[in-house]
Design a protein around this motif. Structure first.
Motif, PDB file in Angstrom:
ATOM      1  N   ILE A 144      51.090  32.537  31.358  1.00 11.26           N
ATOM      2  CA  ILE A 144      50.390  33.782  31.035  1.00 11.26           C
ATOM      3  C   ILE A 144      50.660  34.175  29.591  1.00 11.26           C
ATOM      4  N   GLY A 145      51.920  34.043  29.163  1.00 14.50           N
ATOM      5  CA  GLY A 145      52.270  34.359  27.782  1.00 14.50           C
ATOM      6  C   GLY A 145      51.493  33.513  26.793  1.00 14.50           C
ATOM      7  N   ARG A 146      51.346  32.242  27.118  1.00 13.45           N
ATOM      8  CA  ARG A 146      50.585  31.338  26.245  1.00 13.45           C
ATOM      9  C   ARG A 146      49.126  31.786  26.152  1.00 13.45           C
ATOM     10  N   ALA A 147      48.553  32.221  27.286  1.00 11.71           N
ATOM     11  CA  ALA A 147      47.179  32.717  27.269  1.00 11.71           C
ATOM     12  C   ALA A 147      47.047  33.975  26.414  1.00 11.71           C
ATOM     13  N   LEU A 148      48.059  34.812  26.423  1.00 11.46           N
ATOM     14  CA  LEU A 148      48.014  36.054  25.651  1.00 11.46           C
ATOM     15  C   LEU A 148      48.066  35.808  24.146  1.00 11.46           C
ATOM     16  N   MET A 149      48.535  34.635  23.746  1.00 17.53           N
ATOM     17  CA  MET A 149      48.581  34.302  22.318  1.00 17.53           C
ATOM     18  C   MET A 149      47.178  34.190  21.726  1.00 17.53           C
ATOM     19  N   ALA A 150      46.167  34.057  22.565  1.00 14.02           N
ATOM     20  CA  ALA A 150      44.777  33.993  22.101  1.00 14.02           C
ATOM     21  C   ALA A 150      44.109  35.365  22.059  1.00 14.02           C
ATOM     22  N   GLU A 151      44.874  36.433  22.269  1.00  9.76           N
ATOM     23  CA  GLU A 151      44.387  37.818  22.221  1.00  9.76           C
ATOM     24  C   GLU A 151      43.154  38.020  23.106  1.00  9.76           C
ATOM     25  N   PRO A 152      43.303  37.830  24.412  1.00  4.20           N
ATOM     26  CA  PRO A 152      42.127  37.934  25.292  1.00  4.20           C
ATOM     27  C   PRO A 152      41.593  39.357  25.414  1.00  4.20           C
ATOM     28  N   LYS A 153      40.273  39.442  25.446  1.00  9.65           N
ATOM     29  CA  LYS A 153      39.616  40.671  25.884  1.00  9.65           C
ATOM     30  C   LYS A 153      39.473  40.635  27.399  1.00  9.65           C
ATOM     31  N   LEU A 154      39.242  39.408  27.904  1.00 10.46           N
ATOM     32  CA  LEU A 154      39.169  39.179  29.349  1.00 10.46           C
ATOM     33  C   LEU A 154      40.032  37.964  29.661  1.00 10.46           C
ATOM     34  N   LEU A 155      40.970  38.142  30.576  1.00  9.38           N
ATOM     35  CA  LEU A 155      41.894  37.085  30.972  1.00  9.38           C
ATOM     36  C   LEU A 155      41.555  36.618  32.382  1.00  9.38           C
ATOM     37  N   MET A 156      41.277  35.324  32.532  1.00 12.51           N
ATOM     38  CA  MET A 156      40.991  34.751  33.844  1.00 12.51           C
ATOM     39  C   MET A 156      42.251  34.044  34.348  1.00 12.51           C
ATOM     40  N   LEU A 157      42.717  34.457  35.508  1.00 13.86           N
ATOM     41  CA  LEU A 157      43.938  33.914  36.102  1.00 13.86           C
ATOM     42  C   LEU A 157      43.581  33.198  37.398  1.00 13.86           C
ATOM     43  N   ASP A 158      43.946  31.918  37.481  1.00 16.03           N
ATOM     44  CA  ASP A 158      43.637  31.118  38.656  1.00 16.03           C
ATOM     45  C   ASP A 158      44.908  30.870  39.461  1.00 16.03           C
ATOM     46  N   GLU A 159      45.019  31.537  40.608  1.00 18.57           N
ATOM     47  CA  GLU A 159      46.144  31.386  41.539  1.00 18.57           C
ATOM     48  C   GLU A 159      47.512  31.565  40.859  1.00 18.57           C
ATOM     49  N   PRO A 160      47.758  32.692  40.193  1.00 21.86           N
ATOM     50  CA  PRO A 160      49.047  32.865  39.499  1.00 21.86           C
ATOM     51  C   PRO A 160      50.252  32.935  40.420  1.00 21.86           C
ATOM     52  N   SER A 161      50.059  33.212  41.717  1.00 19.65           N
ATOM     53  CA  SER A 161      51.203  33.318  42.635  1.00 19.65           C
ATOM     54  C   SER A 161      51.514  32.015  43.345  1.00 19.65           C
ATOM     55  N   LEU A 162      50.738  30.967  43.082  1.00 18.21           N
ATOM     56  CA  LEU A 162      50.855  29.722  43.828  1.00 18.21           C
ATOM     57  C   LEU A 162      52.251  29.112  43.706  1.00 18.21           C
ATOM     58  N   GLY A 163      52.900  28.918  44.860  1.00 19.70           N
ATOM     59  CA  GLY A 163      54.192  28.250  44.908  1.00 19.70           C
ATOM     60  C   GLY A 163      55.380  29.079  44.486  1.00 19.70           C
ATOM     61  N   LEU A 164      55.197  30.391  44.335  1.00 23.90           N
ATOM     62  CA  LEU A 164      56.285  31.241  43.862  1.00 23.90           C
ATOM     63  C   LEU A 164      56.931  32.015  45.009  1.00 23.90           C
ATOM     64  N   ALA A 165      58.192  32.392  44.803  1.00 19.44           N
ATOM     65  CA  ALA A 165      58.921  33.194  45.783  1.00 19.44           C
ATOM     66  C   ALA A 165      58.335  34.607  45.829  1.00 19.44           C
ATOM     67  N   PRO A 166      58.419  35.286  46.985  1.00 17.38           N
ATOM     68  CA  PRO A 166      57.834  36.629  47.116  1.00 17.38           C
ATOM     69  C   PRO A 166      58.269  37.614  46.032  1.00 17.38           C
ATOM     70  N   LYS A 167      59.533  37.598  45.662  1.00 21.60           N
ATOM     71  CA  LYS A 167      60.019  38.530  44.642  1.00 21.60           C
ATOM     72  C   LYS A 167      59.316  38.282  43.310  1.00 21.60           C
ATOM     73  N   ILE A 168      59.121  37.020  42.949  1.00 23.81           N
ATOM     74  CA  ILE A 168      58.461  36.676  41.692  1.00 23.81           C
ATOM     75  C   ILE A 168      56.972  37.001  41.760  1.00 23.81           C
TER      76      ILE A 168
END
Length: 241
Positions: A144-168
């Protein structure tokens, strides 16, 4: 911010999406739901120029980007954070951010990096560490941080929770809400239906390449069609709730 009308697309001779209509307004979080194989990732790939549209139009910030190349799309401020993180495993955190900085008019690399480190303090702590040695949650933060380096006006996120622990997962969703508050629009493909609808403003449910249900996220969460499409008992009728 984003307006899609009658979009059909796929890969080569294989058609995946048919007649998709979708909109994302300024500072809005729009959620894309659907079972595996529904066409969610293909939709994001079509918007970002990875998959080519065969019919229909894609307007971003008032400009027609149908058929535009991915590098043209990202320079306009429409940034895709793909499924599976896809960070550069053999580079450090810092090097991943350097690689993502496209150098267009806007904030300097140092200013953008500072913003990313403020949002993800763990990345600052591990800036000189290899990306491959970070946890799954930390790697998702880097993606996500890498995507933000492009200064998005619109950010598309594909399955950001995939494989992560509930707390994360909850931490990632808090960050998504924070990003929306800074003025970034979000188009979110997500398998965690409950959390996605809790943070989203509007939702679209895809199945077999078409929009089957759409409406305000909180109303979609209460609609029987949601479980019907996931469990395979839905009709072909398109519902607007």
């Amino acid at each position: 911010m984003l307006k899609i009308a009658g979009l059909s697309s796929g890969y080569g001779r294989v058609s995946v999406l048919e007649g998709i209509d979708l909109e994302v307004d300024n500072q809005e979080i729009v959620v894309i739901l659907g079972p595996n194989g529904a066409g969610k990732t293909t939709l994001l790939n079509s918007i970002s120029g990875v998959a080519r549209a065969t019919t229909g139009s894609i307007l971003f910030d008032g400009k027609d980007i149908t058929g535009a190349k991915p590098e043209q799309v990202v320079r306009m401020g429409l940034v895709h954070c793909p499924e599976g993180r896809r960070i550069f495993q053999r580079l450090t955190v810092e090097e991943n951010l350097v690689a993502a900085h496209i150098g267009r008019a806007g904030k300097s690399f140092e200013a953008l990096r500072s913003d990313v480190f403020d949002l993800f303090p763990v990345l600052k702590e591990r800036r000189n560490g290899m990306a491959s040695r970070m946890s799954g949650g930390q790697q998702q933060m880097l993606a996500i941080g890498r995507a933000l380096m492009a200064e998005p006006k619109l950010l598309m996120l594909d399955e950001p929770s995939l494989g992560l622990a509930p707390k994360i997962i909850h931490q990632i969703f808090r960050i998504i809400l924070d990003l929306s508050q800074t003025g970034i629009s979000i188009l979110l493909v997500e398998q965690n239906v409950q959390l996605a609808l809790e943070c989203g403003d509007y939702a679209y449910l895809l199945n077999t390449g078409r929009v089957r249900v759409h409406g305000p996220a909180q109303e979609i969460a209460q609609h029987s069609a949601l479980s019907d499409h996931y469990l395979g008992s839905a009709t072909e009728e398109v519902l607007h709730v």
